[in-house]
Design a protein around this motif. Structure first.
Motif, PDB file in Angstrom:
ATOM      1  N   LEU A   4      11.503 -11.803  32.775  1.00  0.00           N
ATOM      2  CA  LEU A   4      11.272 -11.746  34.214  1.00  0.00           C
ATOM      3  C   LEU A   4      12.095 -10.613  34.821  1.00  0.00           C
ATOM      4  O   LEU A   4      13.296 -10.491  34.555  1.00  0.00           O
ATOM      5  N   VAL A   5      11.444  -9.792  35.633  1.00  0.00           N
ATOM      6  CA  VAL A   5      12.129  -8.668  36.282  1.00  0.00           C
ATOM      7  C   VAL A   5      11.603  -8.529  37.704  1.00  0.00           C
ATOM      8  O   VAL A   5      10.429  -8.807  37.958  1.00  0.00           O
ATOM      9  N   GLN A   6      12.461  -8.115  38.596  1.00  0.00           N
ATOM     10  CA  GLN A   6      12.051  -7.919  39.979  1.00  0.00           C
ATOM     11  C   GLN A   6      11.286  -6.607  40.144  1.00  0.00           C
ATOM     12  O   GLN A   6      11.520  -5.645  39.397  1.00  0.00           O
ATOM     13  N   ALA A   7      10.408  -6.593  41.116  1.00  0.00           N
ATOM     14  CA  ALA A   7       9.680  -5.368  41.416  1.00  0.00           C
ATOM     15  C   ALA A   7      10.670  -4.238  41.696  1.00  0.00           C
ATOM     16  O   ALA A   7      11.684  -4.441  42.372  1.00  0.00           O
ATOM     17  N   VAL A  64      -8.291   7.168  21.180  1.00  0.00           N
ATOM     18  CA  VAL A  64      -6.900   6.763  21.112  1.00  0.00           C
ATOM     19  C   VAL A  64      -6.615   5.634  22.103  1.00  0.00           C
ATOM     20  O   VAL A  64      -5.640   4.912  21.932  1.00  0.00           O
ATOM     21  N   MET A  65      -7.452   5.450  23.099  1.00  0.00           N
ATOM     22  CA  MET A  65      -7.284   4.395  24.090  1.00  0.00           C
ATOM     23  C   MET A  65      -8.040   3.112  23.726  1.00  0.00           C
ATOM     24  O   MET A  65      -7.965   2.124  24.445  1.00  0.00           O
ATOM     25  N   ARG A  66      -8.735   3.118  22.631  1.00  0.00           N
ATOM     26  CA  ARG A  66      -9.558   1.974  22.246  1.00  0.00           C
ATOM     27  C   ARG A  66      -8.808   1.067  21.295  1.00  0.00           C
ATOM     28  O   ARG A  66      -8.300   1.520  20.272  1.00  0.00           O
ATOM     29  N   SER A  67      -8.812  -0.201  21.579  1.00  0.00           N
ATOM     30  CA  SER A  67      -8.074  -1.156  20.748  1.00  0.00           C
ATOM     31  C   SER A  67      -8.644  -1.243  19.340  1.00  0.00           C
ATOM     32  O   SER A  67      -7.905  -1.545  18.393  1.00  0.00           O
ATOM     33  N   ASP A  68      -9.928  -0.959  19.159  1.00  0.00           N
ATOM     34  CA  ASP A  68     -10.513  -1.067  17.813  1.00  0.00           C
ATOM     35  C   ASP A  68     -10.139   0.110  16.914  1.00  0.00           C
ATOM     36  O   ASP A  68     -10.521   0.128  15.737  1.00  0.00           O
ATOM     37  N   GLU A  69      -9.379   1.073  17.429  1.00  0.00           N
ATOM     38  CA  GLU A  69      -8.866   2.164  16.596  1.00  0.00           C
ATOM     39  C   GLU A  69      -7.507   1.811  15.981  1.00  0.00           C
ATOM     40  O   GLU A  69      -6.943   2.625  15.261  1.00  0.00           O
ATOM     41  N   TYR A  70      -7.020   0.611  16.253  1.00  0.00           N
ATOM     42  CA  TYR A  70      -5.713   0.191  15.759  1.00  0.00           C
ATOM     43  C   TYR A  70      -5.878  -0.939  14.751  1.00  0.00           C
ATOM     44  O   TYR A  70      -6.633  -1.882  14.965  1.00  0.00           O
ATOM     45  N   ASP A  71      -5.154  -0.815  13.675  1.00  0.00           N
ATOM     46  CA  ASP A  71      -5.339  -1.716  12.545  1.00  0.00           C
ATOM     47  C   ASP A  71      -4.355  -2.879  12.514  1.00  0.00           C
ATOM     48  O   ASP A  71      -4.641  -3.912  11.898  1.00  0.00           O
ATOM     49  N   PHE A  72      -3.206  -2.695  13.117  1.00  0.00           N
ATOM     50  CA  PHE A  72      -2.150  -3.699  13.044  1.00  0.00           C
ATOM     51  C   PHE A  72      -1.634  -3.985  14.454  1.00  0.00           C
ATOM     52  O   PHE A  72      -1.465  -3.064  15.260  1.00  0.00           O
ATOM     53  N   TRP A  73      -1.352  -5.279  14.683  1.00  0.00           N
ATOM     54  CA  TRP A  73      -0.934  -5.708  16.019  1.00  0.00           C
ATOM     55  C   TRP A  73       0.275  -6.623  15.942  1.00  0.00           C
ATOM     56  O   TRP A  73       0.368  -7.457  15.031  1.00  0.00           O
ATOM     57  N   GLY A  74       1.156  -6.466  16.927  1.00  0.00           N
ATOM     58  CA  GLY A  74       2.245  -7.415  17.095  1.00  0.00           C
ATOM     59  C   GLY A  74       1.762  -8.623  17.883  1.00  0.00           C
ATOM     60  O   GLY A  74       0.626  -8.653  18.382  1.00  0.00           O
ATOM     61  N   GLN A  75       2.626  -9.588  18.044  1.00  0.00           N
ATOM     62  CA  GLN A  75       2.234 -10.861  18.653  1.00  0.00           C
ATOM     63  C   GLN A  75       2.275 -10.833  20.172  1.00  0.00           C
ATOM     64  O   GLN A  75       1.776 -11.739  20.806  1.00  0.00           O
ATOM     65  N   GLY A  76       2.841  -9.809  20.762  1.00  0.00           N
ATOM     66  CA  GLY A  76       2.897  -9.724  22.214  1.00  0.00           C
ATOM     67  C   GLY A  76       4.189 -10.265  22.773  1.00  0.00           C
ATOM     68  O   GLY A  76       4.787 -11.199  22.229  1.00  0.00           O
ATOM     69  N   THR A  77       4.620  -9.663  23.867  1.00  0.00           N
ATOM     70  CA  THR A  77       5.790 -10.129  24.587  1.00  0.00           C
ATOM     71  C   THR A  77       5.461 -10.088  26.078  1.00  0.00           C
ATOM     72  O   THR A  77       4.894  -9.116  26.568  1.00  0.00           O
ATOM     73  N   LEU A  78       5.796 -11.164  26.792  1.00  0.00           N
ATOM     74  CA  LEU A  78       5.371 -11.321  28.174  1.00  0.00           C
ATOM     75  C   LEU A  78       6.363 -10.682  29.132  1.00  0.00           C
ATOM     76  O   LEU A  78       7.563 -10.959  29.077  1.00  0.00           O
ATOM     77  N   VAL A  79       5.844  -9.862  30.025  1.00  0.00           N
ATOM     78  CA  VAL A  79       6.632  -9.271  31.101  1.00  0.00           C
ATOM     79  C   VAL A  79       6.087  -9.802  32.423  1.00  0.00           C
ATOM     80  O   VAL A  79       4.895  -9.665  32.705  1.00  0.00           O
ATOM     81  N   THR A  80       6.964 -10.400  33.213  1.00  0.00           N
ATOM     82  CA  THR A  80       6.583 -10.924  34.515  1.00  0.00           C
ATOM     83  C   THR A  80       7.377 -10.190  35.582  1.00  0.00           C
ATOM     84  O   THR A  80       8.615 -10.201  35.539  1.00  0.00           O
ATOM     85  N   VAL A  81       6.668  -9.565  36.508  1.00  0.00           N
ATOM     86  CA  VAL A  81       7.318  -8.804  37.574  1.00  0.00           C
ATOM     87  C   VAL A  81       7.142  -9.572  38.878  1.00  0.00           C
ATOM     88  O   VAL A  81       6.024  -9.788  39.338  1.00  0.00           O
ATOM     89  N   SER A  82       8.252  -9.979  39.446  1.00  0.00           N
ATOM     90  CA  SER A  82       8.206 -10.749  40.692  1.00  0.00           C
ATOM     91  C   SER A  82       8.309  -9.815  41.898  1.00  0.00           C
ATOM     92  O   SER A  82       9.019  -8.814  41.869  1.00  0.00           O
ATOM     93  N   SER A  83       7.616 -10.206  42.960  1.00  0.00           N
ATOM     94  CA  SER A  83       7.625  -9.369  44.176  1.00  0.00           C
ATOM     95  C   SER A  83       8.759  -9.761  45.119  1.00  0.00           C
ATOM     96  O   SER A  83       9.430 -10.759  44.925  1.00  0.00           O
TER      97      SER A  83
END
Length: 128
Positions: free
Chosen positions: A10-13, A109-128
């Motif tokens: 969590l991070v502030q705007a 290069v902007m297409r997700s199907d051009e990438y072979d390996f993926w991480g699990q994701g990390t959530l970023v929440t920006v509060s106003s």
């Protein structure tokens, strides 16, 4: 190659956050790398990408000038420095790696199907 993203929270705007993506399993330096993000209820979208040798990154227009991608091949890690964060940057952030031989130019290069390996994701929440 296995990818592990970290650094979300969590991070502030207006604030900053740095994400990391650690790679293991194969020679990391042969892969081009990218960050994508997916907001709740929306499709995954391209954020930024960097070639295996570095060079000039690609950025989505929505983050250009605020986000910076970098890599440290000695540490098998790619970073995403995010500054001047906005509530609309709230999303799960995913790192990805593209094998040699992929099409490394727009629009591919902007297409997700051009990438072979993926991480699990990390959530970023920006509060106003």
């Amino acid at each position: 190659v296995q990818l592990q993203a970290s650094g979300g929270g969590l991070v502030q705007a207006g604030g900053s956050r740095t994400l990391s993506c650690a790679a293991s399993g194969r020679t990391f330096s042969v892969y081009a790398v990218a960050w994508f993000r997916q907001a709740p209820g929306k499709e995954r979208e391209f954020v930024t990408a960097l070639a295996r040798s570095g060079g000039t990154p690609y950025y989505a227009s929505s983050v250009r000038g605020r986000f910076t991608i970098s890599r440290d091949n000695a540490k098998n890690t790619v970073y995403l420095q995010m500054n001047s964060l906005k509530p609309e940057d709230t999303a799960g952030y995913y790192c990805a790696a593209s094998s040699p031989g992929r099409r490394w130019y727009p629009p591919y290069v902007m297409r997700s199907d051009e990438y072979d390996f993926w991480g699990q994701g990390t959530l970023v929440t920006v509060s106003s």
